[in-house]
Scaffold this active site. Structure first.
Site: not given
Length: 157
Positions: A67-68, A71
């Site tokens: 998920h990170e 980003h």
């Protein structure tokens, strides 16, 4: 898990799922309370919550890293990296990353009931509930201008 192992895991996940190198740092931040991790826009580093590894295991941590990294890679490419952006949602789906992480059990148990103060008007009997205690010599009832009297604290432990 040591931070050097976390760094290697993050670099491996970046190569495997994104086909791109991760050139910054991935570290544990023990001050994170309610979130699994965060991507720092200024330094491009990733901070992760160690408690997710302890409570939910390695698979949950891998999902948070993915998920990170979504980003991270979208931000460096100049594309929409925020949760609401279509490119972010599409990339999450491509790599199999969760949009939100599983809540921690320790955080759910620590939620406090907020204390409230209950007052009653001596003139008309109207009840008032406030977050903070008030000076009853300075304030009066808004209905009949009667005196207020403190009754009790609601929600105390």
């Amino acid at each position: 898990m040591k931070e050097s192992e976390l760094q290697q895991l993050t670099e491996h996940i970046s190569e495997q799922f994104f086909g791109k190198t991760f050139r910054h740092q991935a570290v544990f931040n023990d001050r994170l309370k309610t979130t699994g991790g965060r991507y720092l826009l200024g330094t491009h580093n990733i901070e992760l919550n160690r408690r997710y590894l302890e409570e939910h295991g390695r698979e949950e941590l891998i999902g948070i890293i993915k998920h990170e990294l979504c980003h991270y890679h979208l931000h460096l490419e100049g594309k929409g990296y925020q949760h609401r952006d279509r490119s972010f949602k599409d990339l999450l789906q491509q790599v199999g990353a969760p949009r939100f992480c599983t809540p921690l059990k320790t955080v759910q148990n620590k939620r406090r009931v907020q204390k409230r103060q209950e007052y009653v008007c001596t003139g008309c009997g109207q009840y008032f509930i406030r977050k903070r205690r008030i000076d009853t010599s300075r304030y009066v009832c808004g209905v009949c201008k009667g005196k207020l009297k403190w009754q009790r604290t609601i929600g105390s432990d």
